[in-house]
Design a protein around this motif. Sequence first.
Motif, PDB file in Angstrom:
ATOM      1  N   ILE A   1      16.169  -7.222 -40.719  1.00  0.00           N
ATOM      2  CA  ILE A   1      16.045  -8.584 -41.132  1.00  0.00           C
ATOM      3  C   ILE A   1      16.225  -8.704 -42.725  1.00  0.00           C
ATOM      4  O   ILE A   1      16.915  -9.505 -43.168  1.00  0.00           O
ATOM      5  N   PHE A   2      15.712  -7.616 -43.458  1.00  0.00           N
ATOM      6  CA  PHE A   2      15.865  -7.633 -44.785  1.00  0.00           C
ATOM      7  C   PHE A   2      17.464  -7.285 -45.281  1.00  0.00           C
ATOM      8  O   PHE A   2      17.723  -8.194 -45.948  1.00  0.00           O
ATOM      9  N   ALA A   3      18.051  -6.569 -44.416  1.00  0.00           N
ATOM     10  CA  ALA A   3      19.481  -6.324 -44.782  1.00  0.00           C
ATOM     11  C   ALA A   3      20.351  -7.711 -44.422  1.00  0.00           C
ATOM     12  O   ALA A   3      21.076  -8.077 -45.302  1.00  0.00           O
ATOM     13  N   GLU A   4      19.755  -8.339 -43.678  1.00  0.00           N
ATOM     14  CA  GLU A   4      20.734  -9.507 -42.992  1.00  0.00           C
ATOM     15  C   GLU A   4      20.407 -10.737 -43.911  1.00  0.00           C
ATOM     16  O   GLU A   4      21.137 -11.716 -44.434  1.00  0.00           O
ATOM     17  N   THR A   5      19.184 -10.757 -44.473  1.00  0.00           N
ATOM     18  CA  THR A   5      18.885 -11.730 -45.464  1.00  0.00           C
ATOM     19  C   THR A   5      19.511 -11.456 -46.792  1.00  0.00           C
ATOM     20  O   THR A   5      20.090 -12.443 -47.234  1.00  0.00           O
ATOM     21  N   ILE A   6      19.564 -10.244 -47.316  1.00  0.00           N
ATOM     22  CA  ILE A   6      20.465 -10.088 -48.515  1.00  0.00           C
ATOM     23  C   ILE A   6      22.101 -10.464 -48.147  1.00  0.00           C
ATOM     24  O   ILE A   6      22.719 -11.016 -48.896  1.00  0.00           O
ATOM     25  N   ARG A   7      22.648  -9.974 -46.899  1.00  0.00           N
ATOM     26  CA  ARG A   7      23.995 -10.418 -46.691  1.00  0.00           C
ATOM     27  C   ARG A   7      24.120 -12.050 -46.597  1.00  0.00           C
ATOM     28  O   ARG A   7      25.063 -12.531 -47.087  1.00  0.00           O
ATOM     29  N   ALA A   8      23.302 -12.626 -45.948  1.00  0.00           N
ATOM     30  CA  ALA A   8      23.212 -14.148 -45.877  1.00  0.00           C
ATOM     31  C   ALA A   8      23.368 -14.572 -47.219  1.00  0.00           C
ATOM     32  O   ALA A   8      24.083 -15.837 -47.611  1.00  0.00           O
ATOM     33  N   ILE A   9      22.414 -14.273 -48.118  1.00  0.00           N
ATOM     34  CA  ILE A   9      22.315 -14.597 -49.397  1.00  0.00           C
ATOM     35  C   ILE A   9      23.607 -14.577 -50.052  1.00  0.00           C
ATOM     36  O   ILE A   9      24.232 -15.343 -50.954  1.00  0.00           O
ATOM     37  N   ARG A  10      24.269 -13.389 -50.043  1.00  0.00           N
ATOM     38  CA  ARG A  10      25.608 -12.968 -50.645  1.00  0.00           C
ATOM     39  C   ARG A  10      26.663 -14.071 -50.240  1.00  0.00           C
ATOM     40  O   ARG A  10      27.544 -14.505 -50.883  1.00  0.00           O
ATOM     41  N   ARG A  11      26.699 -14.230 -48.856  1.00  0.00           N
ATOM     42  CA  ARG A  11      27.861 -15.021 -48.363  1.00  0.00           C
ATOM     43  C   ARG A  11      27.507 -16.577 -49.114  1.00  0.00           C
ATOM     44  O   ARG A  11      28.718 -17.038 -49.282  1.00  0.00           O
ATOM     45  N   LYS A  12      26.352 -17.165 -48.939  1.00  0.00           N
ATOM     46  CA  LYS A  12      26.336 -18.571 -49.609  1.00  0.00           C
ATOM     47  C   LYS A  12      26.009 -18.628 -51.239  1.00  0.00           C
ATOM     48  O   LYS A  12      26.253 -19.632 -51.805  1.00  0.00           O
ATOM     49  N   ASN A  13      25.709 -17.647 -51.884  1.00  0.00           N
ATOM     50  CA  ASN A  13      25.167 -17.487 -53.232  1.00  0.00           C
ATOM     51  C   ASN A  13      25.908 -16.260 -53.929  1.00  0.00           C
ATOM     52  O   ASN A  13      25.308 -15.249 -54.180  1.00  0.00           O
ATOM     53  N   PRO A  14      27.108 -16.135 -53.998  1.00  0.00           N
ATOM     54  CA  PRO A  14      27.935 -14.808 -54.339  1.00  0.00           C
ATOM     55  C   PRO A  14      27.477 -14.529 -55.708  1.00  0.00           C
ATOM     56  O   PRO A  14      27.597 -13.351 -56.253  1.00  0.00           O
ATOM     57  N   PHE A  15      27.068 -15.458 -56.575  1.00  0.00           N
ATOM     58  CA  PHE A  15      26.728 -15.166 -58.158  1.00  0.00           C
ATOM     59  C   PHE A  15      25.400 -14.922 -58.320  1.00  0.00           C
ATOM     60  O   PHE A  15      24.760 -14.858 -59.491  1.00  0.00           O
ATOM     61  N   THR A  16      24.524 -15.242 -57.271  1.00  0.00           N
ATOM     62  CA  THR A  16      22.992 -14.932 -57.215  1.00  0.00           C
ATOM     63  C   THR A  16      22.524 -13.242 -57.172  1.00  0.00           C
ATOM     64  O   THR A  16      23.082 -12.737 -56.470  1.00  0.00           O
ATOM     65  N   THR A  17      21.786 -12.842 -58.166  1.00  0.00           N
ATOM     66  CA  THR A  17      21.318 -11.146 -57.951  1.00  0.00           C
ATOM     67  C   THR A  17      20.001 -11.381 -57.105  1.00  0.00           C
ATOM     68  O   THR A  17      19.365 -12.115 -57.126  1.00  0.00           O
ATOM     69  N   ILE A  18      20.130 -10.245 -56.351  1.00  0.00           N
ATOM     70  CA  ILE A  18      19.157 -10.070 -55.512  1.00  0.00           C
ATOM     71  C   ILE A  18      18.191  -8.968 -55.659  1.00  0.00           C
ATOM     72  O   ILE A  18      18.793  -7.906 -55.828  1.00  0.00           O
ATOM     73  N   GLU A  19      16.975  -9.263 -55.690  1.00  0.00           N
ATOM     74  CA  GLU A  19      15.922  -8.193 -55.836  1.00  0.00           C
ATOM     75  C   GLU A  19      15.066  -8.036 -54.709  1.00  0.00           C
ATOM     76  O   GLU A  19      14.724  -9.053 -53.885  1.00  0.00           O
ATOM     77  N   VAL A  20      14.985  -6.943 -53.989  1.00  0.00           N
ATOM     78  CA  VAL A  20      14.186  -6.652 -52.757  1.00  0.00           C
ATOM     79  C   VAL A  20      12.762  -5.980 -53.022  1.00  0.00           C
ATOM     80  O   VAL A  20      12.943  -5.170 -53.730  1.00  0.00           O
ATOM     81  N   LEU A  21      11.628  -6.293 -52.339  1.00  0.00           N
ATOM     82  CA  LEU A  21      10.405  -5.724 -52.495  1.00  0.00           C
ATOM     83  C   LEU A  21       9.932  -5.339 -51.071  1.00  0.00           C
ATOM     84  O   LEU A  21       9.102  -6.142 -50.529  1.00  0.00           O
ATOM     85  N   PRO A  22      10.495  -4.441 -50.327  1.00  0.00           N
ATOM     86  CA  PRO A  22       9.892  -3.961 -48.990  1.00  0.00           C
ATOM     87  C   PRO A  22       8.737  -3.104 -49.156  1.00  0.00           C
ATOM     88  O   PRO A  22       8.142  -2.487 -50.342  1.00  0.00           O
ATOM     89  N   SER A  23       7.993  -3.085 -47.869  1.00  0.00           N
ATOM     90  CA  SER A  23       6.739  -2.023 -47.651  1.00  0.00           C
ATOM     91  C   SER A  23       7.666  -0.808 -47.696  1.00  0.00           C
ATOM     92  O   SER A  23       8.831  -0.400 -47.741  1.00  0.00           O
ATOM     93  N   ASP A  24       6.616   0.397 -47.562  1.00  0.00           N
ATOM     94  CA  ASP A  24       7.161   1.659 -47.427  1.00  0.00           C
ATOM     95  C   ASP A  24       7.984   1.865 -45.920  1.00  0.00           C
ATOM     96  O   ASP A  24       8.627   2.821 -45.750  1.00  0.00           O
ATOM     97  N   MET A  25       7.940   0.909 -45.239  1.00  0.00           N
ATOM     98  CA  MET A  25       8.657   0.953 -43.792  1.00  0.00           C
ATOM     99  C   MET A  25       8.341   2.003 -43.018  1.00  0.00           C
ATOM    100  O   MET A  25       9.355   2.689 -42.519  1.00  0.00           O
ATOM    101  N   GLY A  26       7.136   2.618 -43.063  1.00  0.00           N
ATOM    102  CA  GLY A  26       6.799   3.833 -42.417  1.00  0.00           C
ATOM    103  C   GLY A  26       7.285   5.230 -43.048  1.00  0.00           C
ATOM    104  O   GLY A  26       6.881   6.125 -42.248  1.00  0.00           O
TER     105      GLY A  26
END
Length: 324
Positions: free
Chosen positions: A135-160
């Motif tokens: 879901i994290f990855a898809e959120t990044i891709r979705a933002i890129r498609r609709k907002n190509p000039f927006t920079t994206i920072e992600v803050l995940p947990s350690d995901m195990g």
Amino acid sequence: MIRMESVALSCRPETGRKSEHIKKPDWLKIKLNTNENYTGLKKLMREKNLHTVCEEARCPNIHECWGERRTATFMILGAVCTRACRFCAVKTGLPNELDTAEPERVADSVELMNLKHVVVTAVARDDLKDGGSAIFAETIRAIRRKNPFTTIEVLPSDMGGDRDNLQRLMDAKPDILNHNIETVRRLTPRIRARATYDRSLELLARAKEMYPVIPTKSSLMVGLGETVEEIIETMDDLRAHDVDIMTIGQYLQPTKKHAKVVKYYSPDEFGELRKIAMEKGFSHCEAGPLVRSSYHADEQVNAAAKEKQRQGDKQLELEQQASS
């Protein structure tokens, strides 16, 4: 050499006795701003059925970010966390089913808000084999498609601590990978649930190995009973794992059930800590009583990029001098 005598003398570790309530100092007073930006953004979040860490974690900067800067940190994967960290106000329990339409709603909101920089974080989802990385990855891709000039920072947990989970997220190529160390090594078992100090360092190192050009970032809370020496040790550990950006902020007790504040650091003490961090080689450090991981995140990314360019130009100049 930075003089830390005044800071060290006032930053003593916990003695083990029951701590008393400490009155908040004046510099922690928050200016409320409920203008049209604030109310409009709150309405948008409710209409899109989105969550923000600004609200769920009771961030002290919500009125500045929403009311003045019109920025927000989206919290995906629901509003219920599988962990019960002693510093965090986010609700703990059994999460709901995954909302596969959430990435598109986040992307739509980023477009409506016309954001130049967006931060996407999430609750810990230990109930999911992939830790929520898909879901994290898809959120990044979705933002890129609709907002190509927006920079994206992600803050995940350690995901195990699973390498494949991190690889899945990093392959979506965020502009910056942020994962918080939260507190010093000694206090980690008491303050963080399930997460470990070394696992967080490992995640940050792996992210840099996977994509060396993507800056990494981490945040440290102070006021939980750590010593200055332990803060500096944490800085060294982060730099040893190639972390580029660091933020340092004051821990504030969200409810009586959470860990108590042992000390309130002064703005001058935060200034000293920032100087030390920069001397350690971080490309940027934001430090202050109300600083949080995503506070002025857009400025942090820009400052880090400029510093990286400056260092690159300096290295090129040295190489040219050596060859001439």
